[in-house]
Write an enzyme that holds these catalytic residues in place. Sequence first.
Site, mmCIF file in Angstrom:
data_model
loop_
_atom_site.group_PDB
_atom_site.id
_atom_site.type_symbol
_atom_site.label_atom_id
_atom_site.label_comp_id
_atom_site.label_asym_id
_atom_site.label_seq_id
_atom_site.Cartn_x
_atom_site.Cartn_y
_atom_site.Cartn_z
ATOM 1 N N GLU A 38 0.841 -1.201 0.000
ATOM 2 C CA GLU A 38 0.000 0.000 0.000
ATOM 3 C C GLU A 38 0.870 1.243 0.000
ATOM 4 O O GLU A 38 1.779 1.381 0.812
ATOM 5 C CB GLU A 38 -0.928 0.058 1.222
ATOM 6 C CG GLU A 38 -2.179 -0.777 1.094
ATOM 7 C CD GLU A 38 -3.184 -0.490 2.206
ATOM 8 O OE1 GLU A 38 -3.264 0.683 2.642
ATOM 9 O OE2 GLU A 38 -3.878 -1.428 2.625
ATOM 10 N N THR A 39 0.560 2.134 -0.906
ATOM 11 C CA THR A 39 1.060 3.500 -0.902
ATOM 12 C C THR A 39 0.185 4.285 -1.860
ATOM 13 O O THR A 39 -0.429 3.704 -2.753
ATOM 14 C CB THR A 39 2.541 3.582 -1.304
ATOM 15 O OG1 THR A 39 3.043 4.899 -1.071
ATOM 16 C CG2 THR A 39 2.742 3.212 -2.768
#
Length: 759
Positions: A473-474
């Site tokens: 996740e980013t």
Amino acid sequence: MPEEPCQNSNMDPEHCGFYERADTVTFVGKPFPLNEGYQHLSRIKQCGFNTIRFVTTWEAIEHEGPGIYDLEYADYLVGFLKLIDEVGGLYVFIDPHQDVWSRFSGGSGAPIWTFYAAGLEPRNFEKTVAAKLHNLARDPQNFTKMVWATNYNRLASEVMFTLFFTGSVFTPKAKLDEENIQSYLQRHFIEAFAFLVSRIKSEIPHVFDTCFLGIESMNEPNSGFYGYGDLYQCPPHQELKLDETPTPIQSLRLGMGFPEEIDMYSVSIFGPSKIGRRWCDPDGTKAWVTENDNKDNHYGFKRSPDWKLGECIFAQHGVWDTMTGELILPDYFMVHPETGEYLDESKFINGPFLDFWSKFKQRMREIDEEMFLIMQPPVLQIPPVIKHNSEYIDDKTVVALHYYDGMSLLFQKWNRMLNVDTLGIMRGRYLNPVFGLVLGESNIRKSIQKQLKGMATESHQNVGYNVPIIFTETGMPFNMDNKKSYEDGNYTSQEAANDAILSALEREQLDFTYWCYNPDNCHDWGDLWNLEDFSIWSKDDLPDLKLQDGKTYTEWLLNNSIKGKNFLPGSSQSMGQSSTTGDTESTYSHSNASINKELVREITHSYTDLNGKSSGNDWSSELNIDLSGGVRAINAIIRPVPLLVNGDVNVCEFDMESKSFHLEISNARFQSGEPSPSIIVLPEQHYSNNNFRIRVSSGDFELMQNPIMQWVEWNHCESSDKVVVMDVETIDEYADDVIFKKNHCGSLKAFACGYLSTD
């Protein structure tokens, strides 16, 4: 969120069956109906992504009750993987997603019956301040930004994570069917996802060799009360405080119906800022389920006689007195009840978390020995020390990390002048957090890159340099500046913010899956979950796009392609004639090599039709589908990307402003027989109409296309002892030399690009 009944987080529970339909929801059709799959998967490929983190939840599989699995949902996921396999050029792994335990405590993840198993009553969470739900906000449109995340430090989540990871330590009386609640919950969680993976293995085993990578462990696990030193105080590691913020003992008292005066907070650049106090009175309502609710009979729980319903489970273990409200053992969760060992976050990650991971890993390895198992430690924490430990890692283990820019999340703004070194502050690298301030956009971009590098280094040091890392996740919010972009169409801030993250990942050569792609995203409610708005694509940004169905992917492409798109100016171009290739003298300076001769080849095209054959002289057969409409911050999101590399990437850089791309590769492997090229996507968003020039230092290349992608196949393997370089830059004039070459289609290239076939 479920597909049916629709229960987005902004919807009133009284009108959407939020509680009443909790057992009978279905997630079939999320993230999209299968008949819409060709469009969405093709758009993801056209954006340059080749890996999908498929977000699913425990609730989607086992919502009806313990051990009751949703077979229709499992079949839906099988159908989704069949689509991935058919489209080609995409890989997928499963993400057992959760945030703050469950949507019934303000997030997503676990089914409602897990609360009843733990003795909690979700219907009373809001009144007892046990959780803060978007569904119950008086004004859902003005729900406090990021307040959902504070639920990690409210009673419902704290209880559930404590019981899930350390119930046998802190609540030995809590037993169902003579099994401690910790083992009971972990077993059901692991078995639910084992069922899902087993179903895939039995129905479509071939995808384990084509597109199915494996499975991640629980998303963003949390330690609950573990390591809390003083229940009178909020823990020192609680960086996020918003709205009413009870201390742990206040949470416990409120959960039993006691009134409390609670501190109120807002957020500032220097952290939480106290703004007042608020009186909260549950008026006797309890967050704990009573025997009269009959939930044990409904779900078949056989609860230990030592576990009294209607009373705080921690009070039953002597932590506090529910009659007087007195706190008896303020350090109960900081000292191990049996060993006397002092507990903290590091002990949690290297103890209870690893115990869970070991069980998860062992069960998944029973299903498949070769798939990737992706271990995700608690977010932004240092991974466990397990280097060379075969109990926890094997040659198909990966570490998952998450990174977001905290300033951009909390303020939903890209501040080009001021930011903070979040990781440095968390790791105690500054005597005062004020020294962690970062000034100026250039330094902010460097700081983000430094933080990502630091997180990767921590993982390598603790887990092993041979264990890969992926940032699962980013991303950046798109509703910046109070959604100004939705009015004027100007996504400059979002492009700068996304480019900062993506450039940092590229420069550090870090693998990632971007959060997120949401087919239901809209301007009013974002991703339809707690006002988050991260989707790189939104239907509200999409001009009218009408696509025809197709029974197969090839048929869909044919039905929706635009014929006769001309990539060269004029119509008198002589097709199929060879161009002259010239050499120019130049010097590349690089830390690993000095290259004295640069081979320059002007644009060399090899267009392919739907059957993977050269399009020859028939220019009108060229097909193209533009799915970029609705992609937001498009100049930053869509960028050149190496999909398949022969060798090791030394440098990979894309300059969004100049559109220049620089790639350096070393240690190429030569294989006899089939050519082993590096494959680099050059998106038409930046490179089209021959407005660009490709330079390579060694070897030769072809520019290829199919209806949705454009890429370069670069053969440089004969230069294995050198650092080879590719540069792509835009030019003002058009290049008019075209060579058509036959497309040699091999298995690796097919995996990378998803070559089309009539088979």
